[in-house]
Design an enzyme around this catalytic site. Structure first.
Site, PDB file in Angstrom:
ATOM      1  N   SER A   7     -24.612 -29.844  12.785  1.00  0.00           N
ATOM      2  CA  SER A   7     -24.966 -29.774  14.205  1.00  0.00           C
ATOM      3  C   SER A   7     -25.400 -31.156  14.666  1.00  0.00           C
ATOM      4  O   SER A   7     -26.400 -31.697  14.178  1.00  0.00           O
ATOM      5  CB  SER A   7     -26.107 -28.784  14.415  1.00  0.00           C
ATOM      6  OG  SER A   7     -26.682 -29.020  15.685  1.00  0.00           O
ATOM      7  N   HIS A  32     -20.544 -28.860  14.927  1.00  0.00           N
ATOM      8  CA  HIS A  32     -21.231 -27.875  15.767  1.00  0.00           C
ATOM      9  C   HIS A  32     -21.895 -28.595  16.947  1.00  0.00           C
ATOM     10  O   HIS A  32     -22.686 -29.524  16.756  1.00  0.00           O
ATOM     11  CB  HIS A  32     -22.262 -27.143  14.910  1.00  0.00           C
ATOM     12  CG  HIS A  32     -22.967 -26.016  15.584  1.00  0.00           C
ATOM     13  ND1 HIS A  32     -22.449 -24.735  15.653  1.00  0.00           N
ATOM     14  CD2 HIS A  32     -24.165 -25.967  16.209  1.00  0.00           C
ATOM     15  CE1 HIS A  32     -23.303 -23.945  16.290  1.00  0.00           C
ATOM     16  NE2 HIS A  32     -24.357 -24.671  16.643  1.00  0.00           N
ATOM     17  N   ASP A  34     -24.221 -28.181  20.240  1.00  0.00           N
ATOM     18  CA  ASP A  34     -25.205 -27.305  20.886  1.00  0.00           C
ATOM     19  C   ASP A  34     -25.380 -27.668  22.354  1.00  0.00           C
ATOM     20  O   ASP A  34     -25.968 -28.701  22.679  1.00  0.00           O
ATOM     21  CB  ASP A  34     -26.551 -27.427  20.165  1.00  0.00           C
ATOM     22  CG  ASP A  34     -26.524 -26.755  18.805  1.00  0.00           C
ATOM     23  OD1 ASP A  34     -26.158 -25.570  18.747  1.00  0.00           O
ATOM     24  OD2 ASP A  34     -26.871 -27.424  17.809  1.00  0.00           O
ATOM     25  N   MET A  36     -27.135 -26.863  25.829  1.00  0.00           N
ATOM     26  CA  MET A  36     -28.335 -26.174  26.345  1.00  0.00           C
ATOM     27  C   MET A  36     -28.558 -26.524  27.807  1.00  0.00           C
ATOM     28  O   MET A  36     -28.338 -27.668  28.206  1.00  0.00           O
ATOM     29  CB  MET A  36     -29.561 -26.591  25.527  1.00  0.00           C
ATOM     30  CG  MET A  36     -29.414 -26.336  24.034  1.00  0.00           C
ATOM     31  SD  MET A  36     -30.944 -26.695  23.166  1.00  0.00           S
ATOM     32  CE  MET A  36     -30.388 -26.572  21.453  1.00  0.00           C
ATOM     33  N   HIS A  65     -21.405 -24.210  20.811  1.00  0.00           N
ATOM     34  CA  HIS A  65     -22.396 -23.139  20.896  1.00  0.00           C
ATOM     35  C   HIS A  65     -23.083 -23.249  22.263  1.00  0.00           C
ATOM     36  O   HIS A  65     -23.901 -24.139  22.482  1.00  0.00           O
ATOM     37  CB  HIS A  65     -23.388 -23.324  19.731  1.00  0.00           C
ATOM     38  CG  HIS A  65     -24.496 -22.326  19.697  1.00  0.00           C
ATOM     39  ND1 HIS A  65     -25.590 -22.464  18.869  1.00  0.00           N
ATOM     40  CD2 HIS A  65     -24.697 -21.174  20.371  1.00  0.00           C
ATOM     41  CE1 HIS A  65     -26.412 -21.436  19.045  1.00  0.00           C
ATOM     42  NE2 HIS A  65     -25.898 -20.657  19.959  1.00  0.00           N
ATOM     43  N   MET A  67     -25.650 -22.350  24.745  1.00  0.00           N
ATOM     44  CA  MET A  67     -26.949 -21.720  24.989  1.00  0.00           C
ATOM     45  C   MET A  67     -27.257 -21.923  26.460  1.00  0.00           C
ATOM     46  O   MET A  67     -28.173 -22.658  26.846  1.00  0.00           O
ATOM     47  CB  MET A  67     -28.014 -22.353  24.083  1.00  0.00           C
ATOM     48  CG  MET A  67     -27.906 -21.866  22.642  1.00  0.00           C
ATOM     49  SD  MET A  67     -28.693 -22.989  21.475  1.00  0.00           S
ATOM     50  CE  MET A  67     -27.358 -24.155  21.260  1.00  0.00           C
ATOM     51  N   MET A 136     -28.396 -16.168  14.937  1.00  0.00           N
ATOM     52  CA  MET A 136     -29.457 -17.175  15.061  1.00  0.00           C
ATOM     53  C   MET A 136     -30.540 -16.862  14.035  1.00  0.00           C
ATOM     54  O   MET A 136     -31.051 -15.744  13.980  1.00  0.00           O
ATOM     55  CB  MET A 136     -30.086 -17.161  16.458  1.00  0.00           C
ATOM     56  CG  MET A 136     -29.242 -17.757  17.577  1.00  0.00           C
ATOM     57  SD  MET A 136     -28.657 -19.463  17.372  1.00  0.00           S
ATOM     58  CE  MET A 136     -30.145 -20.362  16.931  1.00  0.00           C
ATOM     59  N   ASP A 174     -27.211 -20.029  11.909  1.00  0.00           N
ATOM     60  CA  ASP A 174     -27.608 -21.236  12.634  1.00  0.00           C
ATOM     61  C   ASP A 174     -29.120 -21.289  12.778  1.00  0.00           C
ATOM     62  O   ASP A 174     -29.718 -20.452  13.451  1.00  0.00           O
ATOM     63  CB  ASP A 174     -26.912 -21.216  14.010  1.00  0.00           C
ATOM     64  CG  ASP A 174     -27.132 -22.502  14.788  1.00  0.00           C
ATOM     65  OD1 ASP A 174     -27.753 -23.440  14.256  1.00  0.00           O
ATOM     66  OD2 ASP A 174     -26.666 -22.556  15.947  1.00  0.00           O
TER      67      ASP A 174
HETATM   68  C1  DX5 Z   1     -30.746 -24.463  17.720  1.00  0.00           C
HETATM   69  C2  DX5 Z   1     -29.297 -24.864  17.547  1.00  0.00           C
HETATM   70  C3  DX5 Z   1     -28.950 -25.245  16.167  1.00  0.00           C
HETATM   71  C4  DX5 Z   1     -29.718 -26.453  15.649  1.00  0.00           C
HETATM   72  C5  DX5 Z   1     -29.972 -26.207  14.195  1.00  0.00           C
HETATM   73  O1  DX5 Z   1     -30.909 -23.864  18.941  1.00  0.00           O
HETATM   74  O2  DX5 Z   1     -28.434 -23.806  17.914  1.00  0.00           O
HETATM   75  O3  DX5 Z   1     -27.546 -25.454  16.015  1.00  0.00           O
HETATM   76  O4  DX5 Z   1     -29.045 -27.672  15.805  1.00  0.00           O
HETATM   77  O5  DX5 Z   1     -30.815 -27.199  13.733  1.00  0.00           O
HETATM   78  P1  DX5 Z   1     -31.488 -27.114  12.294  1.00  0.00           P
HETATM   79  O6  DX5 Z   1     -30.359 -27.025  11.297  1.00  0.00           O
HETATM   80  O7  DX5 Z   1     -32.251 -28.382  12.212  1.00  0.00           O
HETATM   81  O8  DX5 Z   1     -32.354 -25.893  12.272  1.00  0.00           O
HETATM   82 ZN    ZN Z   2     -26.242 -24.048  17.363  1.00  0.00          ZN
END
Ligand code: DX5
Ligand code: ZN
Length: 219
Positions: A7, A32, A34, A36, A65, A67, A136, A174
């Site tokens: 990620s 990956h 993320d 947000m 992903h 969010m 999650m 994740d």
């Molecule tokens: C959190 C993200 C994850 C995050 C995971 O909301 O969806 O993908 O990057 O990070 P680690 O592996 O550090 O928990």
């Molecule tokens: Zn993620």
């Protein structure tokens, strides 16, 4: 063999292209991404322009992903930007089934994610409509959080449900994935491990961190 999806949330954003190239050279399977929005989760990160830029510098599948609230409004644009997989949250869209169909209609693999408190029943009637189930294992929003131990039982149940309904769908975990729990997670049912802070950190190089995770899983 489990896939590893670094990620980039924990990467050095000023050197993102190099960091992704380093992860690819070290054997990452997917990247990956993320996304947000500061609404569905408290944090704001990146959007389509980053996906588009990354698609130009890597051949690895971009695992996006989302969010964000009402992800259906952005699916087409993330697909056009070069996403290979787009995952939306069950909690974030009023029409999950329609949104999964929309993702597939763009020629992209469709994923559904659930937060730690969301019932796994969401998947029951949707297995045929998705390519990826994202469990999650922390509350979404930030990298570097502690793995929620209760997720182990959820993963086991999700795996049973998946195996019975659609063995072609992949299960991705994740949040809080590390060399310390990766082997267990694969045994319990994970096909894809997302790892942010376990791969991008100041303790080791991307290559050595990725190798440690791979070694933990494969011995
Ligand atoms: C959190 C993200 C994850 C995050 C995971 O909301 O969806 O993908 O990057 O990070 P680690 O592996 O550090 O928990
Ligand atoms: Zn993620």
């Amino acid at each position: 063999m489990a896939l590893i999806a670094p990620s980039i949330l924990s990467a050095d954003f000023a050197r993102l292209g190099d960091q992704v190239a380093e992860a690819a050279a070290a054997g990452a399977d997917w990247i990956h991404v993320d996304v947000m929005d500061g609404r569905f989760v408290p944090n704001i990160t990146m959007g389509m322009v980053v996906v588009e830029a990354l698609s130009k510098v890597t051949d690895l599948p971009l695992d996006v992903h989302l969010m964000i609230l009402e992800p259906e409004r952005y699916v087409e644009r993330f697909a056009a930007a070069g996403a290979s997989l787009i995952t939306v949250h069950a909690e974030a869209t009023p029409h999950v089934h329609r949104t999964l169909q929309l993702i597939r209609s763009c020629g992209v693999k469709a994923g559904l994610a659930v937060n730690p408190a969301t019932p796994l029943d969401w998947f029951e009637d949707l297995w045929g409509d998705l390519d990826l189930a994202l469990l999650m294992t922390v509350n979404p929003g930030f990298g570097g959080q502690r793995f929620i131990e209760r997720s182990r039982q959820r993963l086991e149940r999700l795996r049973k449900s998946r195996d019975a309904a659609n063995p072609n769908a992949l299960i991705e975990v994740d949040g809080g994935v590390s060399p310390g729990n990766a082997a267990d997670l694969v045994k319990l049912g994970a096909d894809v491990l997302v790892a942010g802070s376990a791969i991008f950190n100041s303790r080791g190089s991307i290559a050595s961190n990725l190798a440690a995770l791979r070694h933990a899983v494969e011995g």
